[in-house]
Design a protein around this motif. Structure first.
Motif, PDB file in Angstrom:
ATOM      1  N   GLU A 156       0.840  -1.189   0.000  1.00  0.00           N
ATOM      2  CA  GLU A 156       0.000   0.000   0.000  1.00  0.00           C
ATOM      3  C   GLU A 156       0.879   1.245   0.000  1.00  0.00           C
ATOM      4  O   GLU A 156       1.831   1.351   0.770  1.00  0.00           O
ATOM      5  CB  GLU A 156      -0.903   0.018   1.234  1.00  0.00           C
ATOM      6  N   GLY A 193     -13.729  -6.647  -5.345  1.00  0.00           N
ATOM      7  CA  GLY A 193     -12.726  -6.176  -4.394  1.00  0.00           C
ATOM      8  C   GLY A 193     -12.583  -4.674  -4.275  1.00  0.00           C
ATOM      9  O   GLY A 193     -11.709  -4.202  -3.551  1.00  0.00           O
ATOM     10  N   HIS A 194     -13.446  -3.899  -4.954  1.00  0.00           N
ATOM     11  CA  HIS A 194     -13.287  -2.446  -4.861  1.00  0.00           C
ATOM     12  C   HIS A 194     -13.527  -1.971  -3.432  1.00  0.00           C
ATOM     13  O   HIS A 194     -14.403  -2.458  -2.729  1.00  0.00           O
ATOM     14  CB  HIS A 194     -14.239  -1.738  -5.810  1.00  0.00           C
ATOM     15  N   GLN A 195     -12.709  -1.023  -3.028  1.00  0.00           N
ATOM     16  CA  GLN A 195     -12.858  -0.364  -1.727  1.00  0.00           C
ATOM     17  C   GLN A 195     -12.477   1.100  -1.890  1.00  0.00           C
ATOM     18  O   GLN A 195     -11.827   1.482  -2.873  1.00  0.00           O
ATOM     19  CB  GLN A 195     -11.945  -1.005  -0.669  1.00  0.00           C
ATOM     20  N   THR A 202      -4.519   0.431  -2.317  1.00  0.00           N
ATOM     21  CA  THR A 202      -4.398  -0.404  -3.502  1.00  0.00           C
ATOM     22  C   THR A 202      -5.689  -0.515  -4.305  1.00  0.00           C
ATOM     23  O   THR A 202      -5.670  -0.490  -5.533  1.00  0.00           O
ATOM     24  CB  THR A 202      -3.925  -1.810  -3.094  1.00  0.00           C
ATOM     25  N   ALA A 203      -6.827  -0.682  -3.623  1.00  0.00           N
ATOM     26  CA  ALA A 203      -8.086  -0.973  -4.317  1.00  0.00           C
ATOM     27  C   ALA A 203      -8.447   0.058  -5.390  1.00  0.00           C
ATOM     28  O   ALA A 203      -8.769  -0.327  -6.521  1.00  0.00           O
ATOM     29  CB  ALA A 203      -9.216  -1.126  -3.305  1.00  0.00           C
ATOM     30  N   ARG A 206      -6.357  -0.521  -8.452  1.00  0.00           N
ATOM     31  CA  ARG A 206      -6.735  -1.705  -9.226  1.00  0.00           C
ATOM     32  C   ARG A 206      -8.048  -1.480  -9.982  1.00  0.00           C
ATOM     33  O   ARG A 206      -8.222  -1.991 -11.085  1.00  0.00           O
ATOM     34  CB  ARG A 206      -6.801  -2.920  -8.294  1.00  0.00           C
ATOM     35  N   THR A 207      -8.957  -0.719  -9.394  1.00  0.00           N
ATOM     36  CA  THR A 207     -10.175  -0.358 -10.122  1.00  0.00           C
ATOM     37  C   THR A 207      -9.830   0.502 -11.336  1.00  0.00           C
ATOM     38  O   THR A 207     -10.390   0.327 -12.423  1.00  0.00           O
ATOM     39  CB  THR A 207     -11.149   0.396  -9.203  1.00  0.00           C
ATOM     40  N   PRO A 228     -17.997  -4.358  -4.457  1.00  0.00           N
ATOM     41  CA  PRO A 228     -17.077  -4.010  -3.365  1.00  0.00           C
ATOM     42  C   PRO A 228     -17.039  -5.127  -2.327  1.00  0.00           C
ATOM     43  O   PRO A 228     -17.981  -5.921  -2.202  1.00  0.00           O
ATOM     44  CB  PRO A 228     -17.691  -2.734  -2.773  1.00  0.00           C
ATOM     45  N   TYR A 232     -10.544  -8.787   2.255  1.00  0.00           N
ATOM     46  CA  TYR A 232     -10.025  -9.544   1.114  1.00  0.00           C
ATOM     47  C   TYR A 232      -9.821 -11.013   1.472  1.00  0.00           C
ATOM     48  O   TYR A 232      -8.830 -11.625   1.114  1.00  0.00           O
ATOM     49  CB  TYR A 232      -8.710  -8.930   0.633  1.00  0.00           C
ATOM     50  N   TYR A 257      -9.414  -8.820  -6.937  1.00  0.00           N
ATOM     51  CA  TYR A 257      -8.307  -7.956  -6.551  1.00  0.00           C
ATOM     52  C   TYR A 257      -7.223  -8.678  -5.764  1.00  0.00           C
ATOM     53  O   TYR A 257      -6.118  -8.150  -5.605  1.00  0.00           O
ATOM     54  CB  TYR A 257      -8.823  -6.765  -5.747  1.00  0.00           C
TER      55      TYR A 257
END
Length: 342
Positions: A156, A193-195, A202-203, A206-207, A228, A232, A257
């Protein structure tokens, strides 16, 4: 050195004995042991051979006392039992041992106060350096740091310059994962895995990579295909996959993710009778060992954990001995490991 000239016990062996057998200076032996200065591989091999031949064991307590160090470094991660972190820590411990350091392991659970405790040097003077994988800390909180213990961030990334950091390019990793699915003819690619963590993290990267790959492939972004997750873990991936299927937004591929999310998604797909990869392809990120033995085996983005650990450790050890060094932000190349799930 003839056998009858060898010291009787390892305790009696000195750096000078090692230097004489390796045909180098005592300073060179010290540099090989500390890793503080670059020594040719040939010379390192000769010194290590001499160390093995003589059974030399450095007096770490005396060295640390002389250098005003503890001989300890700390590595702090959100969750020790997450396979990615467990594997990363293993590589850190192995690398640290080669330099005569013992590693203390701490778990922050992503709590701000726990991460702040680590950033502030833990108990002052307890360790010589710290490797931290932050989860919720913001740049403003980092800037309130009251300690100068050498610190390197892993994974992160806290936004901004002036911080030592080692990790992969998360945007590129997610883009490569999604492109891999699109290149195989998948047109309804979901993301699990979106946050939106308070520290950035990180999320969102990655999105961003996921959406970038969709645009490059000429595919529309469908928010109903983005699920979301709070955490994880495998359970989160299984539940997210179930929610996605129950919503009626049936995908033909899923980018997860992390590998743990992907393993959870595989479990739900199997329970629902959907064939992987025939009906739904699945890809993750982390290349954890478990993914090589799942059914089907998991395609993943490999972040090269050994290189991340060694690079971060080298940077930390350099920071311990040379605190004036400019902050480094090192991006470790990743690879795509194609397996049965795609």
């Amino acid at each position: 050195m003839p056998k009858d000239q060898r010291p009787a016990t390892p305790a009696a062996v000195s750096v000078r004995d090692v230097a004489a057998l390796a045909r180098v200076s005592p300073t060179t032996v010290s540099n090989v042991l500390s890793g503080n200065r670059r020594v040719s591989e040939e010379t390192q091999d000769r010194v290590r051979w001499a160390i093995d031949q003589l059974g030399y064991r450095p007096n770490l307590s005396a060295r640390n006392l002389r250098l005003n160090r503890t001989g300890l470094i700390a590595v702090a991660v959100p969750e020790i039992d997450v396979p990615y972190f467990a594997e990363l820590i293993r590589h850190v411990v192995q690398g640290a041992r080669e330099h005569g350091y013992t590693v203390l392991v701490d778990q922050t659970e992503g709590r701000i106060e726990a991460e702040q405790f680590v950033v502030d040097g833990m108990n002052r003077g307890m360790v010589d350096g710290i490797l931290l994988s932050p989860l919720g800390m913001t740049r403003a909180e980092y800037d309130q740091r009251r300690d100068d213990t050498p610190l390197v961030l892993l994974g992160e990334r806290i936004v901004g310059k002036g911080i030592d950091h080692v990790g992969i390019d998360n945007v590129a990793a997610a883009e490569d994962a999604t492109r891999h699915l699109a290149d195989r003819g998948r047109r309804r690619i979901a993301a699990i895995g979106h946050q939106t963590p308070r520290g950035g993290g990180t999320a969102p990267q990655r999105t961003k990579g996921y959406r970038k790959a969709l645009r490059s492939a000429g595919l529309p972004y469908d928010p109903t295909l983005v699920v979301p997750t709070r955490n994880y873990h495998r359970l989160d991936g299984a539940q997210a996959m179930a929610d996605l299927l129950d919503s009626g937004a049936l995908p033909d591929a899923v980018f997860c993710y992390t590998d743990l999310l992907a393993l959870g998604a595989l479990h739900t797909l199997h329970q629902r009778g959907l064939k992987v990869p025939d009906e739904v392809a699945v890809i993750g990120i982390d290349d954890i060992d478990e993914g090589r033995y799942s059914l089907p085996t998991l395609t993943t983005i490999s972040p090269n954990k050994p290189t991340i650990a060694q690079t971060a450790l080298d940077l930390l050890l350099t920071r311990i001995t040379t605190k004036e060094q400019d902050p480094q932000q090192v991006v470790i190349p990743h690879t795509l490991e194609q397996r049965e799930s795609t």
